[in-house]
Design a protein around this motif. Sequence first.
Motif, PDB file in Angstrom:
ATOM      1  N   GLU A 341     145.627   4.312  64.210  1.00  0.00           N
ATOM      2  CA  GLU A 341     147.066   4.735  64.318  1.00  0.00           C
ATOM      3  C   GLU A 341     147.042   4.454  65.592  1.00  0.00           C
ATOM      4  O   GLU A 341     146.529   4.154  66.658  1.00  0.00           O
ATOM      5  N   PRO A 342     149.028   3.193  65.890  1.00  0.00           N
ATOM      6  CA  PRO A 342     148.792   2.919  67.652  1.00  0.00           C
ATOM      7  C   PRO A 342     148.500   4.265  68.536  1.00  0.00           C
ATOM      8  O   PRO A 342     148.956   4.971  68.210  1.00  0.00           O
ATOM      9  N   GLY A 343     147.709   4.099  69.704  1.00  0.00           N
ATOM     10  CA  GLY A 343     147.252   4.508  70.416  1.00  0.00           C
ATOM     11  C   GLY A 343     145.853   5.184  69.781  1.00  0.00           C
ATOM     12  O   GLY A 343     145.145   6.349  70.993  1.00  0.00           O
ATOM     13  N   ASP A 344     146.012   4.926  68.662  1.00  0.00           N
ATOM     14  CA  ASP A 344     143.800   5.535  69.045  1.00  0.00           C
ATOM     15  C   ASP A 344     142.997   4.051  68.522  1.00  0.00           C
ATOM     16  O   ASP A 344     142.530   4.853  69.009  1.00  0.00           O
ATOM     17  N   GLY A 345     143.406   3.140  68.646  1.00  0.00           N
ATOM     18  CA  GLY A 345     142.604   2.104  68.732  1.00  0.00           C
ATOM     19  C   GLY A 345     143.370   0.724  68.566  1.00  0.00           C
ATOM     20  O   GLY A 345     144.677   0.290  68.288  1.00  0.00           O
ATOM     21  N   VAL A 346     142.923   0.514  69.418  1.00  0.00           N
ATOM     22  CA  VAL A 346     143.420  -1.077  69.802  1.00  0.00           C
ATOM     23  C   VAL A 346     143.034  -2.241  69.361  1.00  0.00           C
ATOM     24  O   VAL A 346     143.007  -3.635  69.131  1.00  0.00           O
ATOM     25  N   GLY A 347     141.761  -1.601  68.486  1.00  0.00           N
ATOM     26  CA  GLY A 347     140.975  -3.484  67.422  1.00  0.00           C
ATOM     27  C   GLY A 347     139.948  -3.904  68.476  1.00  0.00           C
ATOM     28  O   GLY A 347     139.412  -5.728  67.928  1.00  0.00           O
ATOM     29  N   LEU A 348     139.515  -3.864  69.950  1.00  0.00           N
ATOM     30  CA  LEU A 348     138.817  -4.818  70.279  1.00  0.00           C
ATOM     31  C   LEU A 348     137.093  -4.215  70.430  1.00  0.00           C
ATOM     32  O   LEU A 348     136.403  -5.837  71.028  1.00  0.00           O
ATOM     33  N   GLY A 349     137.145  -3.605  70.424  1.00  0.00           N
ATOM     34  CA  GLY A 349     135.556  -2.410  70.443  1.00  0.00           C
ATOM     35  C   GLY A 349     134.371  -3.629  69.545  1.00  0.00           C
ATOM     36  O   GLY A 349     133.770  -3.772  70.416  1.00  0.00           O
ATOM     37  N   LEU A 350     134.799  -4.173  68.538  1.00  0.00           N
ATOM     38  CA  LEU A 350     133.421  -4.999  67.408  1.00  0.00           C
ATOM     39  C   LEU A 350     134.078  -5.609  68.399  1.00  0.00           C
ATOM     40  O   LEU A 350     132.895  -6.888  68.370  1.00  0.00           O
ATOM     41  N   ALA A 351     134.704  -6.597  68.527  1.00  0.00           N
ATOM     42  CA  ALA A 351     135.513  -8.034  68.503  1.00  0.00           C
ATOM     43  C   ALA A 351     134.401  -8.717  70.341  1.00  0.00           C
ATOM     44  O   ALA A 351     133.777  -9.134  70.233  1.00  0.00           O
ATOM     45  N   ILE A 352     134.845  -7.010  70.957  1.00  0.00           N
ATOM     46  CA  ILE A 352     133.724  -7.192  72.317  1.00  0.00           C
ATOM     47  C   ILE A 352     132.648  -6.904  72.632  1.00  0.00           C
ATOM     48  O   ILE A 352     131.803  -7.575  72.537  1.00  0.00           O
ATOM     49  N   SER A 353     131.786  -6.344  71.125  1.00  0.00           N
ATOM     50  CA  SER A 353     130.937  -6.313  71.095  1.00  0.00           C
ATOM     51  C   SER A 353     129.982  -6.741  70.422  1.00  0.00           C
ATOM     52  O   SER A 353     128.837  -7.076  70.577  1.00  0.00           O
ATOM     53  N   SER A 354     129.967  -7.536  69.289  1.00  0.00           N
ATOM     54  CA  SER A 354     129.727  -8.990  68.496  1.00  0.00           C
ATOM     55  C   SER A 354     129.025  -9.683  69.956  1.00  0.00           C
ATOM     56  O   SER A 354     128.434 -10.025  69.714  1.00  0.00           O
ATOM     57  N   GLY A 355     130.337 -10.207  70.626  1.00  0.00           N
ATOM     58  CA  GLY A 355     129.847 -11.006  71.824  1.00  0.00           C
ATOM     59  C   GLY A 355     129.109 -10.256  72.450  1.00  0.00           C
ATOM     60  O   GLY A 355     128.626 -11.505  73.024  1.00  0.00           O
ATOM     61  N   ILE A 356     129.121  -8.998  73.321  1.00  0.00           N
ATOM     62  CA  ILE A 356     127.966  -8.450  74.043  1.00  0.00           C
ATOM     63  C   ILE A 356     126.432  -8.982  72.885  1.00  0.00           C
ATOM     64  O   ILE A 356     126.046  -9.736  73.927  1.00  0.00           O
ATOM     65  N   VAL A 357     126.800  -8.634  72.008  1.00  0.00           N
ATOM     66  CA  VAL A 357     125.179  -8.580  71.492  1.00  0.00           C
ATOM     67  C   VAL A 357     124.382 -10.007  71.578  1.00  0.00           C
ATOM     68  O   VAL A 357     123.941 -10.052  71.550  1.00  0.00           O
ATOM     69  N   SER A 358     125.638 -10.759  71.330  1.00  0.00           N
ATOM     70  CA  SER A 358     125.137 -11.853  70.871  1.00  0.00           C
ATOM     71  C   SER A 358     124.866 -13.087  71.939  1.00  0.00           C
ATOM     72  O   SER A 358     124.070 -14.060  72.672  1.00  0.00           O
ATOM     73  N   ASP A 359     125.479 -12.761  73.328  1.00  0.00           N
ATOM     74  CA  ASP A 359     125.262 -13.218  74.925  1.00  0.00           C
ATOM     75  C   ASP A 359     123.645 -12.212  74.971  1.00  0.00           C
ATOM     76  O   ASP A 359     123.538 -13.255  75.665  1.00  0.00           O
ATOM     77  N   LEU A 360     123.476 -11.726  74.268  1.00  0.00           N
ATOM     78  CA  LEU A 360     122.047 -10.818  75.158  1.00  0.00           C
ATOM     79  C   LEU A 360     121.195 -11.790  74.211  1.00  0.00           C
ATOM     80  O   LEU A 360     120.198 -11.664  73.626  1.00  0.00           O
ATOM     81  N   GLY A 361     121.459 -11.973  72.932  1.00  0.00           N
ATOM     82  CA  GLY A 361     120.570 -13.517  71.703  1.00  0.00           C
ATOM     83  C   GLY A 361     120.633 -12.622  70.937  1.00  0.00           C
ATOM     84  O   GLY A 361     119.588 -12.712  69.881  1.00  0.00           O
ATOM     85  N   GLY A 362     120.765 -11.351  70.530  1.00  0.00           N
ATOM     86  CA  GLY A 362     121.419 -10.776  69.352  1.00  0.00           C
ATOM     87  C   GLY A 362     121.922 -11.338  68.119  1.00  0.00           C
ATOM     88  O   GLY A 362     122.799 -11.921  68.057  1.00  0.00           O
ATOM     89  N   ARG A 363     122.358  -9.786  67.448  1.00  0.00           N
ATOM     90  CA  ARG A 363     123.686 -10.302  66.337  1.00  0.00           C
ATOM     91  C   ARG A 363     123.633  -8.618  65.795  1.00  0.00           C
ATOM     92  O   ARG A 363     123.021  -7.613  66.033  1.00  0.00           O
ATOM     93  N   LEU A 364     124.791  -8.224  65.556  1.00  0.00           N
ATOM     94  CA  LEU A 364     125.318  -7.163  64.466  1.00  0.00           C
ATOM     95  C   LEU A 364     125.807  -7.230  64.114  1.00  0.00           C
ATOM     96  O   LEU A 364     127.113  -8.729  63.609  1.00  0.00           O
ATOM     97  N   THR A 365     125.752  -6.660  63.141  1.00  0.00           N
ATOM     98  CA  THR A 365     126.538  -6.963  61.817  1.00  0.00           C
ATOM     99  C   THR A 365     126.450  -5.602  60.929  1.00  0.00           C
ATOM    100  O   THR A 365     126.338  -4.546  61.811  1.00  0.00           O
ATOM    101  N   ALA A 366     127.544  -5.297  59.806  1.00  0.00           N
ATOM    102  CA  ALA A 366     128.085  -4.296  59.119  1.00  0.00           C
ATOM    103  C   ALA A 366     127.373  -4.095  58.120  1.00  0.00           C
ATOM    104  O   ALA A 366     128.047  -5.557  57.381  1.00  0.00           O
ATOM    105  N   ARG A 367     128.056  -3.485  57.172  1.00  0.00           N
ATOM    106  CA  ARG A 367     127.556  -3.607  55.617  1.00  0.00           C
ATOM    107  C   ARG A 367     128.964  -2.082  55.641  1.00  0.00           C
ATOM    108  O   ARG A 367     128.332  -0.996  55.829  1.00  0.00           O
ATOM    109  N   ASN A 368     128.194  -1.498  54.053  1.00  0.00           N
ATOM    110  CA  ASN A 368     129.185  -0.173  53.858  1.00  0.00           C
ATOM    111  C   ASN A 368     127.960   0.593  52.850  1.00  0.00           C
ATOM    112  O   ASN A 368     127.403  -0.808  52.369  1.00  0.00           O
ATOM    113  N   GLY A 369     127.806   1.590  53.332  1.00  0.00           N
ATOM    114  CA  GLY A 369     126.727   1.837  52.729  1.00  0.00           C
ATOM    115  C   GLY A 369     126.235   2.592  51.355  1.00  0.00           C
ATOM    116  O   GLY A 369     127.259   2.244  51.125  1.00  0.00           O
TER     117      GLY A 369
END
Length: 391
Positions: A341-369
């Motif tokens: 809902e607007p106000g609950d999330g801005v949709g930046l968290g994962l975009a920024i997180s995957s950028g940070i992880v690749s800066d650290l030389g790693g990978r951020l992946t997601a899947r459904n369990g």
Amino acid sequence: MADAVLVADSTGKIILSTEPAWRGLTEDEALAVRSAPNAIERAFRMTQDWADLPIDGYLRGEAVMRREVRVPFQGWRLVSYTTYASVRERVNGVLALEVMGFAIVLALLFWASSRKSALRMLTFQRESAELRALNLRLQREVAERERAEKNLVVAEQTVEQTSKLAALGEMSAAVSHELNQPLAAMKTYLAGARLLLQRRRPDEALSSFQRIDDLIERMGAITRQLKSYARKGGDAFEAVDVRNAVSSALAMMEPQLKSRKVDITRTMPDVPAMIFGDRLRLEQVIINLLRNALDATRSAQDPRVDVLLSIGDTVTLTVRDNGDGIEDLDSLFEPFYTTKEPGDGVGLGLAISSGIVSDLGGRLTARNGVGGGAVFEVQLPVYQIDAEAAE
Ligand code: ADP
């Protein structure tokens, strides 16, 4: 080349001779006539002779060799006497010729072998010159390659920085929109609170203030995330134990965890899980994943979040929840993609997180369990402390 020649008829009488005195005599008589050497002279000559050949006779005191040829006429014979000395001369001549020939052959052989070695030397010289040229070319090529690699690294850094700035520009439009919304809302809440205070209804005014506080909190969250994204990686890199990063991220989530009943399990290795990176940014990634997991389990009956840290080829952090799972796996990491809902999330968290992880030389992946819910995995290169210490 005979010294004396005679022709004898069938009776053995000399009818023709180079020695006029021999004519009319037999051969033996003729040889006897001519001063034969005395015994002493003969013995002396014998010892001088180089060959042990039998001596046919003596002519003018010299040992001679006799050769006889039958003339096919009236039984005549042609007898010639040759001194050993002249034969010897001839033999010596032949020998000298042979020695000379041998010497010439030797000289030729020597010339051929020296020519061969000279040719080989020339080939060696040519080959070594070619090798030197090749070496030089290789050195030049290596230098060129090194220069190209350096240029490439610079270009890569520039592209990285430029694409970051481009993404930042793209974001800033949406971010200012995101920030304007709470600002406008705050203004409305403030006006309402002022009115409520004027009408002496402080309790209601207080709830307005609380809302304003929430909005400020949200704006702070947006700017915090952007700040961490824009920060240049590599500056604050240090050896980080991911176990500590997980613990402090969970500690920071404490207030949110208190307000809800969520079962959080934590599985950590006994040994340090070391990586080389920026601790604060890594914590931010973990906080983002935990917050998303908590949000996802809102609808679950027994909300549960599992945090699992393991060390293998990489340091792997897994955050698993029992929420509804991920709706759109393709858009997940795009900036401003959100289902909240607007106000609950801005949709930046994962975009920024995957950028940070690749800066650290790693990978951020997601899947459904398999049994439902979402599984996020952060893989980071292991930092070998021993290897570093040994250097
Ligand atoms: P935000 O949380 O502000 O929406 P994110 O980039 O962190 O931004 O997440 C983007 C979207 O990804 C979320 O809106 C949600 O749809 C999806 N998502 C993220 N984490 C999960 C999760 N654990 N389970 C299900 N969906 C998730």
